[in-house]
Write an enzyme that holds these catalytic residues in place. Sequence first.
Site, PDB file in Angstrom:
ATOM      1  N   GLU A   1       0.847  -1.182   0.000  1.00  0.00           N
ATOM      2  CA  GLU A   1       0.000   0.000   0.000  1.00  0.00           C
ATOM      3  C   GLU A   1       0.889   1.241   0.000  1.00  0.00           C
ATOM      4  O   GLU A   1       1.889   1.297   0.718  1.00  0.00           O
ATOM      5  CB  GLU A   1      -0.912   0.030   1.238  1.00  0.00           C
ATOM      6  CG  GLU A   1      -1.769   1.296   1.277  1.00  0.00           C
ATOM      7  CD  GLU A   1      -2.736   1.375   2.448  1.00  0.00           C
ATOM      8  OE1 GLU A   1      -2.786   0.446   3.263  1.00  0.00           O
ATOM      9  OE2 GLU A   1      -3.444   2.409   2.536  1.00  0.00           O
TER      10      GLU A   1
ATOM     11  N   ASN B   1      -4.406   5.022  -2.020  1.00  0.00           N
ATOM     12  CA  ASN B   1      -5.516   5.645  -1.299  1.00  0.00           C
ATOM     13  C   ASN B   1      -6.046   6.820  -2.116  1.00  0.00           C
ATOM     14  O   ASN B   1      -5.272   7.619  -2.642  1.00  0.00           O
ATOM     15  CB  ASN B   1      -5.035   6.167   0.055  1.00  0.00           C
ATOM     16  CG  ASN B   1      -4.718   5.036   0.994  1.00  0.00           C
ATOM     17  OD1 ASN B   1      -5.622   4.379   1.514  1.00  0.00           O
ATOM     18  ND2 ASN B   1      -3.436   4.775   1.194  1.00  0.00           N
TER      19      ASN B   1
ATOM     20  N   GLU C   1      -8.005   2.050  -2.997  1.00  0.00           N
ATOM     21  CA  GLU C   1      -8.644   1.993  -1.679  1.00  0.00           C
ATOM     22  C   GLU C   1      -9.546   3.204  -1.502  1.00  0.00           C
ATOM     23  O   GLU C   1      -9.119   4.342  -1.665  1.00  0.00           O
ATOM     24  CB  GLU C   1      -7.597   1.950  -0.566  1.00  0.00           C
ATOM     25  CG  GLU C   1      -6.743   0.694  -0.631  1.00  0.00           C
ATOM     26  CD  GLU C   1      -5.928   0.438   0.635  1.00  0.00           C
ATOM     27  OE1 GLU C   1      -6.057   1.234   1.603  1.00  0.00           O
ATOM     28  OE2 GLU C   1      -5.177  -0.552   0.645  1.00  0.00           O
TER      29      GLU C   1
ATOM     30  N   ASP D   1     -11.893   0.668   2.364  1.00  0.00           N
ATOM     31  CA  ASP D   1     -10.922   0.946   3.435  1.00  0.00           C
ATOM     32  C   ASP D   1     -11.635   1.241   4.753  1.00  0.00           C
ATOM     33  O   ASP D   1     -12.794   1.646   4.758  1.00  0.00           O
ATOM     34  CB  ASP D   1     -10.094   2.172   3.017  1.00  0.00           C
ATOM     35  CG  ASP D   1      -8.727   2.196   3.666  1.00  0.00           C
ATOM     36  OD1 ASP D   1      -8.456   1.349   4.529  1.00  0.00           O
ATOM     37  OD2 ASP D   1      -7.918   3.063   3.280  1.00  0.00           O
TER      38      ASP D   1
ATOM     39  N   GLU E   1      -6.012  -4.609   9.130  1.00  0.00           N
ATOM     40  CA  GLU E   1      -5.027  -3.528   9.251  1.00  0.00           C
ATOM     41  C   GLU E   1      -4.471  -3.458  10.668  1.00  0.00           C
ATOM     42  O   GLU E   1      -5.124  -3.897  11.621  1.00  0.00           O
ATOM     43  CB  GLU E   1      -5.704  -2.180   8.988  1.00  0.00           C
ATOM     44  CG  GLU E   1      -6.326  -2.039   7.630  1.00  0.00           C
ATOM     45  CD  GLU E   1      -6.842  -0.622   7.416  1.00  0.00           C
ATOM     46  OE1 GLU E   1      -7.592  -0.119   8.261  1.00  0.00           O
ATOM     47  OE2 GLU E   1      -6.465  -0.033   6.391  1.00  0.00           O
TER      48      GLU E   1
END
Length: 527
Positions: free
Chosen positions: A25, A80, A112, A142, A199
């Site tokens: 990520e 993101n 995400e 997310d 996460e």
Amino acid sequence: MRNEEFVPFFQPVVALRTGEVAGVEVLARWQHANLGVVPPGVFIPIAEQDGLIGGVTAMLMAKAFAAAAMLPDPQWLALNVSPHLLRDLAFPKRIREAAEAVAFPLNRVVIEITESALLENLDHAQTISRELKAQGCRLALDDFGTGYSSLLHLQSLPFDELKVDRSFVGSMTERRESRKIVSAVVGLGQSLGMETIAEGVETEEQVEMLLLLGCDMGQGWLFGKPVPAEQLCDATIPRPPVKLRLTSSCWRDISWNSPPGQRLSHLQGLYEGAPAGLAFLSPDLRYVSINQQLAEMHDTPVQEHLGRLVSEIIPVLYPQIEPHLRRALAGDSVTAVEITQPATERRGAQTFLVSYLPAFDEAGEVVGISVAIVDITPRKRAEAALRESEDHYRHMVELNPQIPWVLDDKGMATMISPRWQQITGMSEEDSRGRGFINALHPEDRERVTEVIERSLRTAEPIDVECRMRTSGGEWRWIRSRGAPRRDETGRIIRWYGSADDIDAHKRLEDELRRRADEGRIPRSESD
Ligand code: C2E
Ligand code: CA
Ligand code: CA
């Protein structure tokens, strides 16, 4: 922006079962000349307010894709996306161009999206996400569980992944509620065909619990902190998978009252490391899941089991096991039954120790059977071999003019040939243990006992001469010799030996000695 101070950091996402890195990520950092590294929570909102987020994102994407060119296939790159950008209908095209500029395949790009992004304009978000999907990108939801109307969003957009927010993961080993939320989210993801990513994974205990809950992937400090592009290479090296230790506290009060599908995946987590063959059967006796060990016992690959009837996979054994399966279906726990498989061309006869346990749902109905199988053939063979050698020995004993005997590891007689009884008139029972000593000449008893004790200590063969009383009341000389027998660890388990009648020989020897002393025959050196 002019100084190009916005840079991507990368954090690995790891497949929990294998330890393999599934992707990375991209996390934004501002490397400020005076302030140092500024976290995204500080500058992203400001960039959004000032309308600079598009520029910041473009800079980050360009740098991230450039670095990602060295990611090994099939590792993906997750980006993101700010809610603001989900209003921009040209956004999918920007992603495409940035990826194509470095020839990074779009099917290895994950976007995400947070739930708050969806709140603002669902129509636009839908259009954009459909387009992203059409060009091959994957979508991840997310921070799942922290926003509003999650379920609505889950069904309104074509998500491939579900990211469980780290606030739940962080407290799941302490708080039952958090664990239940994670469990429910993982179950939801599974039933909707999405992959789940936990996460904020910081401890092995969390991984153990996540595996039990059936979670696919994890991200967090345990696997690696976000690193700059220069260290991306190291971040993508596989980790050794976390072993289920079965001792961790997560076992004690985990809630098993989850839907059957999920319960299966709990089991799946345990499957591969187990020292036994394991399977789960549906109520109509088909394989729902099976581990590698059991598949190998069946000589059939795992995949070929799934969905097929037990009677098709193991037709020879089936008649033997069907009654047990029926009992389990009726709700009984069937444990430790021995199943024997006749010899085939490929292997000899085999023996298995098997348990069939019914699995119940909340309403108390049997929803399947979990099967555990241990191959005990080697143990059975060893037992049979020992029995056989003892039978063989006993047989020999009965035919032998000598007097065979067996002592245990303490030097106690466990068997003396029937000939002993014939000669001495002492019953078998009276001869057992150290009883046989009583049939020896009183002058010899102590010496014989000493010889036995010494051999027990030193493991040297037993060899002793002594006189034995016959039922007719006369004394006869015997020589008794024996050797230890050991088990596979080298420990002495028994002594086997036999006594010979040396009386005639002994008398002759005495006679010779007597005559030699009288000077009639010269004594030899060796005598
Ligand atoms: P996120 O997307 O949920 O990112 C994960 C955050 O968790 C990251 O914080 C990461 O450093 C942190 N984290 C990772 N592993 C652990 C762990 O084991 N324990 C703990 N306590 N934290 C861990 P970061 O980098 O500060 O990012 C914060 C948020 O900023 C991100 O949350 C994301 O929503 C946003 N963000 C980051 N980069 C970007 C970006 O490029 N664009 C946009 N729009 N938002 C971004
Ligand atoms: Ca994220
Ligand atoms: Ca997140």
